[in-house]
Design an enzyme around this catalytic site. Structure first.
Site, mmCIF file in Angstrom:
data_model
loop_
_atom_site.group_PDB
_atom_site.id
_atom_site.type_symbol
_atom_site.label_atom_id
_atom_site.label_comp_id
_atom_site.label_asym_id
_atom_site.label_seq_id
_atom_site.Cartn_x
_atom_site.Cartn_y
_atom_site.Cartn_z
ATOM 1 N N HIS A 127 0.886 -1.059 -0.005
ATOM 2 C CA HIS A 127 0.155 -0.092 -0.096
ATOM 3 C C HIS A 127 0.799 1.194 0.055
ATOM 4 C CE1 HIS A 127 -3.537 -2.172 0.812
ATOM 5 N NE2 HIS A 127 -3.198 -2.786 1.760
ATOM 6 N N HIS A 166 -6.222 -7.055 0.088
ATOM 7 C CA HIS A 166 -6.557 -5.611 -0.257
ATOM 8 C C HIS A 166 -5.977 -5.532 -1.379
ATOM 9 C CE1 HIS A 166 -7.118 -6.153 4.198
ATOM 10 N NE2 HIS A 166 -8.264 -5.395 3.805
ATOM 11 N N ASP A 251 -4.546 -12.727 4.280
ATOM 12 C CA ASP A 251 -5.612 -12.448 4.747
ATOM 13 C C ASP A 251 -6.792 -13.052 3.717
ATOM 14 O OD1 ASP A 251 -4.481 -10.803 2.992
ATOM 15 O OD2 ASP A 251 -4.809 -8.950 4.199
#
Length: 354
Positions: A127, A166, A251
């Site tokens: 990120h 994500h 995740d």
């Protein structure tokens, strides 16, 4: 076939953020390290000594002002960098070591010291942008790694696969106009950080070289295998990467507290086999993984073990097994697969013409 698999592990990675409660906890790595130190596992892998990344290496992806901002956090107990991301006293040095650990893993694979490698490092990175921390990430390990490989080894084509829950928005931004790097991300959508729509396929020279598969919650092993075999496999065969980098987020594990996917440790092994087969076909098996997310500590540990066993060749998901999973996948994933293919096929003849 047994392969020589390298691992980056160092207890200094536990020193980031150990003073406060946070999902990205040092226990994530300490549990993995405990598994690797077990006498049944410890002899199987080649430990690679990490190093600190240099300022010049950090600058491959981050602007000098941001590097100075991170450096200024050294010795401070708690510095919020964004609503989800903080630095503690040793975070800057640990983040540099995370980057340097991945670079050492890339060096070891590129020079033939090992066949493949997994950088078991933290903090994660995908990120982080050129000038900002985000989503638990301080420095973008995989983006720096890809640029380092392009520069140091004169590569023309690097594939980054990101299976974290994500979307790796920082990595996408880095290579959005760069056709030397094919960025493939499968991620839960909608979810943090809100990017990664099918329509995001790159810009300018890089158009068609960003491929996003935004998945609704609930996807299982079979659906992931089908997505990867239908989209990534023909794409990668056409691209012919000289190195495969994996942003390995766990995740999407079925019990992860931050996600809603249903992938098992066996599913991670099957996805790993798909990537290993592509790497064997395209670049002599050169695959380097780096740890991203994954917040169910035991699930993370079991899944990392499954990936490492597949990388080493202790297990091997067969073509028949992958075909069976693909055939059994819930067909509700098919419209998404077709949307992704329709969006990129003007740039990739392997999918036919628009």
């Amino acid at each position: 076939m047994t392969r020589k698999t390298g691992i980056i592990k160092d207890k200094r990675y536990l020193r980031h953020g150990n003073e406060f409660s946070h999902p990205e906890t040092p226990q994530r790595l300490s549990s993995i390290y405990e598994m690797l130190d077990n006498p049944q596992q410890s002899w199987k892998f080649t430990e690679i000594e990490p190093r600190q990344a240099t300022d010049e290496e950090l600058a491959l992806n981050h602007c000098p002002a941001y590097i100075r901002r991170l450096q200024a956090t050294a010795g401070q107990k708690y510095v919020p960098l964004d609503p989800d991301t903080v630095a503690t006293e040793e975070s800057y040095e640990v983040a540099r070591l995370a980057v340097g650990g991945l670079l050492r893993a890339i060096e070891a694979v590129m020079t033939g010291e090992v066949d493949n490698a997994f950088a078991l490092v933290r903090p994660p990175g995908h990120h982080a942008g050129e000038s900002d921390a985000a989503g638990f990430c301080l420095l973008n390990n995989v983006a720096i790694g890809a640029r380092y490989a392009l520069q140091k080894y004169g590569l023309d084509r690097v594939l980054i696969v990101d299976w974290d829950l994500h979307h790796g928005n920082g990595t996408q931004r880095t290579f959005y106009e760069d056709r030397r790097v094919l960025y493939f991300s499968s991620h839960q959508y909608p979810a943090y950080p809100g990017t990664g729509a099918v329509e995001e396929i790159g810009r300018g020279e890089g158009t068609g070289y960003t491929v996003n598969v935004p998945i609704r919650s609930g996807a299982d092993d079979a659906q992931y295998v089908k997505m990867y075999r239908r989209i990534l496999v023909p794409l990668a065969r056409s691209f012919r990467p000289q190195l495969v980098l994996l942003s390995a987020g766990f995740d999407i594990y079925y019990n992860d507290p931050l996600g809603n996917m249903r992938v098992t440790p066996e599913g991670f092994a099957q996805l790993t086999r798909i990537l290993l087969s592509l790497a064997d076909e395209c670049c002599g098996g050169k695959l380097v993984a780096t740890l991203e997310g994954g917040y169910h500590v035991m699930g993370l540990t079991d899944s990392v073990k499954a990936v490492l066993q597949e990388m080493r060749g202790d297990t091997e998901a067969s073509e028949e097994e992958l075909q069976r999973l693909e055939a059994a996948a819930d067909p509700k994933i098919d419209p998404l697969i077709q949307r992704v293919i329709d969006g990129i096929k003007p740039y990739w003849p392997v999918f036919g013409h628009a």
